[in-house]
Design an enzyme around this catalytic site. Structure first.
Site, PDB file in Angstrom:
ATOM      1  N   ASP A  14       0.826  -1.210   0.000  1.00  0.00           N
ATOM      2  CA  ASP A  14       0.000   0.000   0.000  1.00  0.00           C
ATOM      3  C   ASP A  14       0.862   1.262   0.000  1.00  0.00           C
ATOM      4  O   ASP A  14       0.391   2.338   0.388  1.00  0.00           O
ATOM      5  CB  ASP A  14      -0.913   0.022   1.234  1.00  0.00           C
ATOM      6  CG  ASP A  14      -2.332  -0.406   0.886  1.00  0.00           C
ATOM      7  OD1 ASP A  14      -2.572  -0.767  -0.271  1.00  0.00           O
ATOM      8  OD2 ASP A  14      -3.201  -0.372   1.780  1.00  0.00           O
ATOM      9  N   ASP A  34       3.212  -9.127   9.319  1.00  0.00           N
ATOM     10  CA  ASP A  34       3.503  -7.719   9.076  1.00  0.00           C
ATOM     11  C   ASP A  34       4.908  -7.573   8.505  1.00  0.00           C
ATOM     12  O   ASP A  34       5.727  -8.501   8.547  1.00  0.00           O
ATOM     13  CB  ASP A  34       3.365  -6.918  10.363  1.00  0.00           C
ATOM     14  CG  ASP A  34       1.906  -6.653  10.714  1.00  0.00           C
ATOM     15  OD1 ASP A  34       1.037  -6.918   9.861  1.00  0.00           O
ATOM     16  OD2 ASP A  34       1.633  -6.193  11.838  1.00  0.00           O
ATOM     17  N   ASP A  69       7.643  -6.179   9.366  1.00  0.00           N
ATOM     18  CA  ASP A  69       8.867  -6.318  10.168  1.00  0.00           C
ATOM     19  C   ASP A  69       8.988  -7.685  10.822  1.00  0.00           C
ATOM     20  O   ASP A  69       9.863  -7.881  11.667  1.00  0.00           O
ATOM     21  CB  ASP A  69       8.914  -5.238  11.247  1.00  0.00           C
ATOM     22  CG  ASP A  69       7.730  -5.303  12.192  1.00  0.00           C
ATOM     23  OD1 ASP A  69       6.605  -5.523  11.697  1.00  0.00           O
ATOM     24  OD2 ASP A  69       7.909  -5.142  13.410  1.00  0.00           O
ATOM     25  N   ASP A  75      -7.788  -6.696  13.512  1.00  0.00           N
ATOM     26  CA  ASP A  75      -7.439  -8.021  14.014  1.00  0.00           C
ATOM     27  C   ASP A  75      -8.306  -8.407  15.208  1.00  0.00           C
ATOM     28  O   ASP A  75      -8.789  -9.539  15.300  1.00  0.00           O
ATOM     29  CB  ASP A  75      -5.957  -8.060  14.390  1.00  0.00           C
ATOM     30  CG  ASP A  75      -5.529  -6.836  15.180  1.00  0.00           C
ATOM     31  OD1 ASP A  75      -6.396  -6.023  15.557  1.00  0.00           O
ATOM     32  OD2 ASP A  75      -4.317  -6.684  15.423  1.00  0.00           O
TER      33      ASP A  75
END
Length: 701
Positions: free
Chosen positions: A278, A337, A339, A431
């Site tokens: 994104d 994610d 990281d 989430d």
């Protein structure tokens, strides 16, 4: 022939020796005569030893004249004036810099600012003015000898000041102290309830450790690898898995996350990787595209997706990815994610728990932090998150099969996602939203504490503060949206009570409310309204015990128990503000700010990823990808971007204002000799000051 003896030198030497002996004897005799006649010649000796008195005319000449004294005073005055001028200039420049830092902080983070934040700051600022006025009044009364009691005497004798102070004491005792005491009692009750919840969770964790309870998988892939011998066995043991990596402008960490997923020990024909980008920075998009192409040429089934219309933040990104036609061919989806770096055996350790357990929707793994020892801020975060994973999620997963999904490092059954309505864009905690809806639909969750996924903690206070704002405003949004859905659901009454009271109210609303109200508002007020009592065990003993319990899952952090306690109280202002903005639907509660990462994985990690990925190359003739030269240029561009970015420490006005409030209250506590309250207020005020000056976490210039 022998040389004749020369006696000239010997004769000269003897003469010199006799001469020296005579001089020594004469000197000794003179000293003897001097000592024998010391009494008679005392005055003469005194005159010889002491310094002669100066001539009065000379002394008079050395004395300073009036003109010299004038110039000396003028010089001293000039030096004093220069000192005060430099001091004033320093203070003014400091105030200007502080104002500029606060203004830059407010303008740069305007997306996270809201009317609730400005209102809260105005209230805190008014509170500071009030306590300063009260402190001045109490100081005057103290030096008058009244010692915080009504002054004795007539109004004529005491004057206007005594009348004002007597009236103030009467007003605070009759009108102000009772409601403050009532609010104090309410917060104490909430504090005790929350403490009991922590104790129960710790007992559950100790029981799990004592009984060695853990989820059991029906199959292990180590044994399956030995048994499989045909395509049917491969399909039976290795289901189709979709791996998603949502990211947004993740310049620092995109390489390590993609590499960690692409080297999964899973049949490549049974796994598809979606890189959901994104990013709105074109150079970052090119970097990620090039990285995806590199792994495609190595034989990995990986796709790059970029949305043209970026709505709904992460939830919108995941929802768009799940709408692809090929998703119906996959049974599970793993989410990481940008990281996060799962181990190569991540899928082999999580997928087996779904076998034979058709009611299981989610397998969540634990986070492990690569930078937990980087600075004090990361150490304190590690304490909090260690308790969250090892105690809260493990106990809830073991005994009630429910906990909040962490948004990453987990594997979902795609059927469960579709059954509960899929990803929704209505909150910033998508989430937690999907976890609650799946729980209301009857699905179960499993938490694996022994499966770790590497990730990165925020190293700057600014990034951590934005993260905590989202984490504490989102649950309040979700509570407003799903409260009646919980009441109307078909789950048992116990599950409804757990969701509403424990999951939302106690741990998401009550905790930040009483922390901020009790330690930042009520405690300073009780110093100026001593008729309202806050017991010492509420201030020190019970919080100390709770801190010890919180720190037990991270025993290496025990030396940081006092900073942890003080820092948690300091963060209460951010959490309280976020909770209020989410509960009353202020603008900032619906804004998503990506947590800043620094890419703590070193180049050695990337080299290791490259080595482990070598067997994935299908074509032996493919030694270099066609985009390698472009990758080198893009890497140079990335490095230059990193170097060109400069960051500055900021000042946080709410924290600084609360620091002055607590320090002012500590002075009042010192005057009334309240020992434990004084020390708590002093150290808590210093902690607020350190955080407000941005002296905790990553230091930048």
């Amino acid at each position: 022939m022998t040389r004749p003896e020369n006696f000239e030198f010997q004769e000269w030497w003897n003469q010199q020796r006799d001469k020296n002996n005579n001089n020594t004897a004469t000197h000794d005799l003179h000293l003897l005569d001097t000592s024998s006649s010391s009494s008679s010649n005392n005055d003469i000796l005194t005159v010889q030893v002491t310094t002669p008195t100066s001539d009065p005319t000379v002394e008079k000449g050395r004395s300073r004249s009036a003109r010299q004294l004038y110039w000396l005073c003028l010089l001293r005055f000039q030096q004093l004036f220069s000192f005060f001028a430099s001091l004033v200039n320093g203070v003014v420049s400091l105030l200007r810099i502080s104002h500029r830092r606060i203004s830059s902080s407010s303008s740069s983070s305007s997306s996270s600012s809201s009317s609730s934040s400005s209102r809260l700051y105005r209230l805190i600022k008014a509170f500071l003015v009030l306590v300063l006025i009260l402190l001045c009044l109490e100081l005057v009364a103290y030096f008058k000898g009244w010692h915080f009691r009504p002054p004795v005497g007539s109004d004529e004798v005491l004057g206007m000041l005594g009348f004002v102070y007597s009236s103030w004491i009467s007003i605070r005792a009759n009108y102000l102290a009772p409601p403050l005491q009532a609010l104090t009692n309410v917060c104490i009750v909430l504090f005790l309830i929350q403490s009991v919840d922590r104790v129960v969770l710790m007992i559950g964790c100790f029981w799990i450790k004592f009984r060695k309870l853990k989820p059991v998988a029906t199959v292990r892939y180590a044994a399956a690898d030995e048994e499989k011998g045909n395509v049917g066995a491969v399909e039976e043991y290795y289901p189709m898995v979709l791996v998603q990596i949502p990211m947004c402008n993740e310049r620092e960490v995109y390489q390590q996350s993609i590499a960690a997923v692409c080297i999964q020990d899973w049949p490549k024909e049974r796994m598809l990787v979606q890189v959901l980008d994104d990013s709105d920075e074109s150079d970052v998009q090119q970097l990620i595209k090039a990285e995806v192409q590199k792994w495609q040429q190595r034989g990995v089934r990986i796709l790059y997706r970029h949305r043209l219309i970026r709505t709904g933040y992460k939830a919108g990104n995941l929802k768009s990815a799940m709408s692809c036609d090929y998703v119906k061919d996959y049974e599970f989806v793993a989410i990481f994610d940008a990281d996060f770096q799962p181990g190569p055996d991540f899928l082999k350790k999580t997928i087996p728990y779904f076998k034979g357990n058709d009611e299981l929707a989610l397998v969540q793994t634990r986070w492990s932090f690569v930078n937990k020892d980087e600075n004090l801020l990361t150490r304190l975060q590690n304490i909090n998150l260690s308790f969250h994973f090892e105690v809260e999620q493990q106990v809830n997963g073991m005994f009630i099969n429910f906990f909040g999904f962490n948004g990453t490092a987990g594997v979902w059954r795609i059927k469960a996602l579709e059954d509960c309505g899929g990803w929704l864009e209505r909150t910033t905690v998508e989430d937690m939203d999907i976890a609650v809806r799946a729980h209301l639909c009857g699905w179960k969750f499993i938490y694996l504490d022994d499966v770790r996924c590497l990730c990165e903690l925020p190293e700057s206070y600014e990034a951590y503060k934005k993260q905590q704002h989202r984490w504490h405003s989102g649950p309040m949004q979700l509570l407003r949206l799903c409260f009646f859905d919980i009441l109307r659901s078909k789950v048992s009454f116990a599950k409804k009570a757990n969701l509403i009271f424990l999951f939302f109210l106690l741990r998401k609303l009550i905790l930040p409310f009483y922390s901020f109200t009790l330690f930042c508002i009520i405690l300073p007020l009780t110093m100026f309204l001593p008729e309202a009592q806050l017991p010492a065990w509420v201030v020190c003993y019970v919080p100390g015990i709770m801190s010890i319990l919180n720190i037990l899952p991270a025993p290496r952090s025990i030396p940081f128990i006092v900073p942890y306690l003080l820092f948690e109280n300091t963060m209460s202002v951010t959490k309280f503000n976020a909770m209020i903005s989410g509960l009353f639907r202020f603008g900032s509660s619906y804004e998503w700010i990506v947590t800043k990462k620094l890419g703590r994985s070193s180049e050695n990690d990337l080299v290791a990823f490259e080595k482990e990925s070598d067997p994935l190359v299908e074509t032996t003739g493919l030694l270099r990808s066609s985009s390698d030269s472009g990758l080198e240029e893009l890497s140079k561009l990335e490095i230059s971007k990193k170097i060109s970015k400069t960051r500055r420490n900021r000042l946080y006005r709410k924290e600084l204002t609360l620091a002055f409030i607590l320090l002012t209250a500590s002075v009042r506590s010192l005057l009334s000799a309240q020992g434990i309250h004084f020390y708590f207020l002093l150290f808590q005020g210093i902690t607020f000051l350190i955080v407000g000056l941005d002296l905790i976490g990553e230091q930048v210039s």
